[in-house]
Design a protein around this motif. Structure first.
Motif, mmCIF file in Angstrom:
data_model
loop_
_atom_site.group_PDB
_atom_site.id
_atom_site.type_symbol
_atom_site.label_atom_id
_atom_site.label_comp_id
_atom_site.label_asym_id
_atom_site.label_seq_id
_atom_site.Cartn_x
_atom_site.Cartn_y
_atom_site.Cartn_z
ATOM 1 N N GLY A 37 0.763 -1.123 -0.078
ATOM 2 C CA GLY A 37 -0.046 0.123 -0.056
ATOM 3 C C GLY A 37 1.029 1.141 -0.002
ATOM 4 O O GLY A 37 0.461 2.195 -0.729
ATOM 5 N N LEU A 38 1.837 1.242 0.793
ATOM 6 C CA LEU A 38 2.672 2.320 0.609
ATOM 7 C C LEU A 38 3.332 2.587 -0.556
ATOM 8 O O LEU A 38 3.569 3.820 -0.940
ATOM 9 C CB LEU A 38 3.788 2.269 2.055
ATOM 10 N N LEU A 39 4.032 1.726 -1.173
ATOM 11 C CA LEU A 39 4.420 1.734 -2.415
ATOM 12 C C LEU A 39 3.527 2.189 -3.505
ATOM 13 O O LEU A 39 3.685 3.005 -4.448
ATOM 14 C CB LEU A 39 5.214 0.278 -2.746
ATOM 15 N N ILE A 40 2.314 1.479 -3.433
ATOM 16 C CA ILE A 40 1.269 2.187 -4.510
ATOM 17 C C ILE A 40 0.992 3.457 -3.991
ATOM 18 O O ILE A 40 1.109 4.559 -5.206
ATOM 19 C CB ILE A 40 -0.053 1.318 -4.260
ATOM 20 N N LEU A 41 0.764 3.911 -2.962
ATOM 21 C CA LEU A 41 0.494 5.446 -2.561
ATOM 22 C C LEU A 41 1.808 6.312 -3.163
ATOM 23 O O LEU A 41 1.573 7.393 -3.616
ATOM 24 C CB LEU A 41 0.367 5.546 -0.937
ATOM 25 N N GLY A 42 3.032 6.036 -2.979
ATOM 26 C CA GLY A 42 4.180 6.401 -3.371
ATOM 27 C C GLY A 42 4.411 6.614 -4.929
ATOM 28 O O GLY A 42 4.671 7.609 -5.058
ATOM 29 N N GLY A 43 3.883 5.548 -5.486
ATOM 30 C CA GLY A 43 3.612 5.639 -7.012
ATOM 31 C C GLY A 43 2.940 6.691 -7.317
ATOM 32 O O GLY A 43 2.953 7.448 -8.675
ATOM 33 N N GLY A 52 8.331 7.905 -7.196
ATOM 34 C CA GLY A 52 7.829 7.941 -8.598
ATOM 35 C C GLY A 52 7.114 6.971 -9.148
ATOM 36 O O GLY A 52 6.614 5.947 -8.107
ATOM 37 N N VAL A 53 7.079 6.903 -10.401
ATOM 38 C CA VAL A 53 5.876 6.051 -10.789
ATOM 39 C C VAL A 53 6.557 4.381 -10.857
ATOM 40 O O VAL A 53 5.832 3.416 -10.754
ATOM 41 C CB VAL A 53 5.666 5.888 -12.361
ATOM 42 N N TRP A 54 7.891 4.459 -10.456
ATOM 43 C CA TRP A 54 8.427 2.917 -10.315
ATOM 44 C C TRP A 54 7.934 2.185 -9.049
ATOM 45 O O TRP A 54 8.049 0.962 -9.019
ATOM 46 C CB TRP A 54 10.166 3.208 -10.373
ATOM 47 N N MET A 55 7.354 2.843 -8.278
ATOM 48 C CA MET A 55 6.804 2.281 -6.935
ATOM 49 C C MET A 55 5.531 1.587 -7.102
ATOM 50 O O MET A 55 5.220 0.846 -6.334
ATOM 51 C CB MET A 55 6.597 3.344 -5.810
ATOM 52 N N PRO A 57 4.128 -0.217 -9.708
ATOM 53 C CA PRO A 57 4.196 -1.583 -10.232
ATOM 54 C C PRO A 57 4.761 -2.380 -9.206
ATOM 55 O O PRO A 57 4.339 -3.755 -8.973
ATOM 56 C CB PRO A 57 5.225 -1.720 -11.528
ATOM 57 N N LEU A 58 6.039 -2.075 -8.344
ATOM 58 C CA LEU A 58 6.579 -2.659 -7.390
ATOM 59 C C LEU A 58 5.515 -3.126 -6.231
ATOM 60 O O LEU A 58 5.273 -4.090 -5.787
ATOM 61 C CB LEU A 58 7.706 -2.051 -6.911
ATOM 62 N N GLY A 59 4.664 -2.461 -5.786
ATOM 63 C CA GLY A 59 3.487 -2.473 -4.969
ATOM 64 C C GLY A 59 2.643 -3.355 -5.322
ATOM 65 O O GLY A 59 2.053 -4.200 -4.652
ATOM 66 N N LEU A 60 2.237 -3.189 -6.794
ATOM 67 C CA LEU A 60 1.115 -4.124 -7.110
ATOM 68 C C LEU A 60 1.747 -5.522 -7.216
ATOM 69 O O LEU A 60 0.775 -6.556 -7.168
ATOM 70 C CB LEU A 60 0.693 -3.675 -8.634
ATOM 71 N N ILE A 61 2.969 -5.711 -7.438
ATOM 72 C CA ILE A 61 3.584 -6.978 -7.545
ATOM 73 C C ILE A 61 3.505 -7.719 -6.088
ATOM 74 O O ILE A 61 3.265 -8.929 -5.840
ATOM 75 C CB ILE A 61 4.918 -6.995 -8.124
ATOM 76 N N ILE A 62 3.796 -6.845 -5.096
ATOM 77 C CA ILE A 62 3.815 -7.383 -3.745
ATOM 78 C C ILE A 62 2.492 -7.804 -3.474
ATOM 79 O O ILE A 62 2.159 -8.665 -2.774
ATOM 80 C CB ILE A 62 4.375 -6.419 -2.858
ATOM 81 N N LEU A 63 1.485 -6.945 -3.725
ATOM 82 C CA LEU A 63 -0.030 -7.143 -3.323
ATOM 83 C C LEU A 63 -0.624 -8.058 -4.142
ATOM 84 O O LEU A 63 -1.436 -8.938 -3.575
ATOM 85 C CB LEU A 63 -0.693 -5.817 -3.586
ATOM 86 N N SER A 64 0.034 -8.470 -5.363
ATOM 87 C CA SER A 64 -0.481 -9.672 -6.121
ATOM 88 C C SER A 64 -0.514 -11.124 -5.415
ATOM 89 O O SER A 64 -1.112 -11.813 -5.712
ATOM 90 C CB SER A 64 -0.019 -9.912 -7.346
ATOM 91 N N ASP A 65 0.345 -11.023 -4.446
ATOM 92 C CA ASP A 65 0.412 -12.380 -3.648
ATOM 93 C C ASP A 65 -0.871 -12.602 -2.730
ATOM 94 O O ASP A 65 -1.134 -13.709 -2.330
ATOM 95 C CB ASP A 65 1.618 -12.569 -3.006
ATOM 96 N N GLU A 66 -1.510 -11.304 -2.419
ATOM 97 C CA GLU A 66 -2.687 -11.349 -1.418
ATOM 98 C C GLU A 66 -4.029 -11.408 -2.098
ATOM 99 O O GLU A 66 -4.998 -11.959 -1.648
ATOM 100 C CB GLU A 66 -2.490 -10.077 -0.626
ATOM 101 N N VAL A 67 -3.949 -10.972 -3.232
ATOM 102 C CA VAL A 67 -5.089 -10.775 -4.146
ATOM 103 C C VAL A 67 -5.017 -11.565 -5.346
ATOM 104 O O VAL A 67 -4.308 -11.662 -6.245
ATOM 105 C CB VAL A 67 -5.296 -9.333 -4.565
#
Length: 92
Positions: A37-43, A52-55, A57-67
Protein backbone atom coordinates in the motif's frame (compact mmCIF):
# COMPACT_ATOMS: atom_id res chain seq x y z
CA UNK A 1 33.51 1.97 -17.91
CA UNK A 2 30.82 -0.25 -19.46
CA UNK A 3 31.98 -3.18 -17.32
CA UNK A 4 31.62 -1.09 -14.15
CA UNK A 5 28.14 0.04 -15.20
CA UNK A 6 27.10 -3.52 -16.04
CA UNK A 7 28.43 -4.75 -12.69
CA UNK A 8 26.59 -1.97 -10.83
CA UNK A 9 23.31 -2.72 -12.61
CA UNK A 10 23.61 -6.46 -11.95
CA UNK A 11 24.35 -5.85 -8.27
CA UNK A 12 21.47 -3.39 -7.90
CA UNK A 13 19.07 -5.76 -9.65
CA UNK A 14 20.14 -8.66 -7.45
CA UNK A 15 19.63 -6.63 -4.26
CA UNK A 16 16.22 -5.41 -5.41
CA UNK A 17 15.07 -8.95 -6.22
CA UNK A 18 16.28 -10.15 -2.81
CA UNK A 19 14.45 -7.32 -1.01
CA UNK A 20 11.20 -8.05 -2.85
CA UNK A 21 11.61 -11.75 -2.03
CA UNK A 22 12.05 -10.99 1.67
CA UNK A 23 8.92 -8.84 1.70
CA UNK A 24 6.87 -11.43 -0.20
CA UNK A 25 7.94 -14.20 2.21
CA UNK A 26 7.21 -12.21 5.37
CA UNK A 27 4.99 -14.18 7.78
CA UNK A 28 2.57 -11.41 8.60
CA UNK A 29 0.26 -10.63 5.65
CA UNK A 30 -0.49 -7.19 7.11
CA UNK A 31 3.17 -6.24 6.75
CA UNK A 32 3.08 -7.28 3.08
CA UNK A 33 -0.16 -5.38 2.51
CA UNK A 34 1.18 -2.33 4.32
CA UNK A 35 4.40 -2.24 2.30
CA UNK A 36 2.46 -2.75 -0.94
CA UNK A 37 0.00 0.00 0.00
CA UNK A 38 2.80 2.44 0.81
CA UNK A 39 4.55 1.67 -2.47
CA UNK A 40 1.32 2.17 -4.43
CA UNK A 41 0.65 5.43 -2.59
CA UNK A 42 4.21 6.57 -3.29
CA UNK A 43 3.73 5.67 -6.95
CA UNK A 44 0.68 7.89 -7.12
CA UNK A 45 2.86 10.74 -5.86
CA UNK A 46 5.21 10.25 -8.78
CA UNK A 47 5.59 13.94 -9.47
CA UNK A 48 7.72 14.29 -6.30
CA UNK A 49 11.47 13.65 -6.33
CA UNK A 50 12.56 10.18 -5.09
CA UNK A 51 8.97 8.93 -5.09
CA UNK A 52 8.03 7.89 -8.54
CA UNK A 53 5.99 5.82 -10.90
CA UNK A 54 8.47 2.95 -10.39
CA UNK A 55 6.87 2.33 -6.98
CA UNK A 56 3.41 1.60 -8.41
CA UNK A 57 4.21 -1.66 -10.25
CA UNK A 58 6.43 -2.80 -7.37
CA UNK A 59 3.55 -2.34 -4.92
CA UNK A 60 1.16 -4.16 -7.24
CA UNK A 61 3.59 -7.08 -7.58
CA UNK A 62 3.84 -7.42 -3.80
CA UNK A 63 0.08 -7.05 -3.38
CA UNK A 64 -0.58 -9.64 -6.09
CA UNK A 65 0.42 -12.41 -3.68
CA UNK A 66 -2.53 -11.40 -1.49
CA UNK A 67 -5.22 -10.80 -4.14
CA UNK A 68 -6.17 -13.69 -6.43
CA UNK A 69 -7.39 -11.70 -9.46
CA UNK A 70 -4.24 -9.58 -9.36
CA UNK A 71 -2.12 -12.74 -9.13
CA UNK A 72 -3.79 -14.15 -12.27
CA UNK A 73 -3.26 -10.87 -14.11
CA UNK A 74 0.42 -10.79 -13.06
CA UNK A 75 0.87 -14.36 -14.32
CA UNK A 76 -0.75 -13.56 -17.69
CA UNK A 77 1.49 -10.52 -18.13
CA UNK A 78 4.53 -12.57 -17.16
CA UNK A 79 3.73 -15.29 -19.71
CA UNK A 80 3.07 -12.67 -22.41
CA UNK A 81 6.34 -10.85 -21.69
CA UNK A 82 8.31 -14.10 -21.68
CA UNK A 83 6.86 -15.14 -25.05
CA UNK A 84 7.58 -11.70 -26.48
CA UNK A 85 11.14 -11.77 -25.15
CA UNK A 86 11.77 -15.18 -26.67
CA UNK A 87 10.39 -14.03 -30.02
CA UNK A 88 12.63 -10.94 -30.03
CA UNK A 89 15.73 -12.84 -28.87
CA UNK A 90 15.25 -15.66 -31.39
CA UNK A 91 18.44 -16.05 -33.43
CA UNK A 92 18.05 -14.90 -37.02
Amino acid sequence: MMQRLRSYLEDTTRRLVQAIGRIKRHRNPWVRRGVAGLLILGGLLGFLPVLGVWMLPLGLIILSDEVSWLRRFRRRVHVWLLARYRRVRKPS
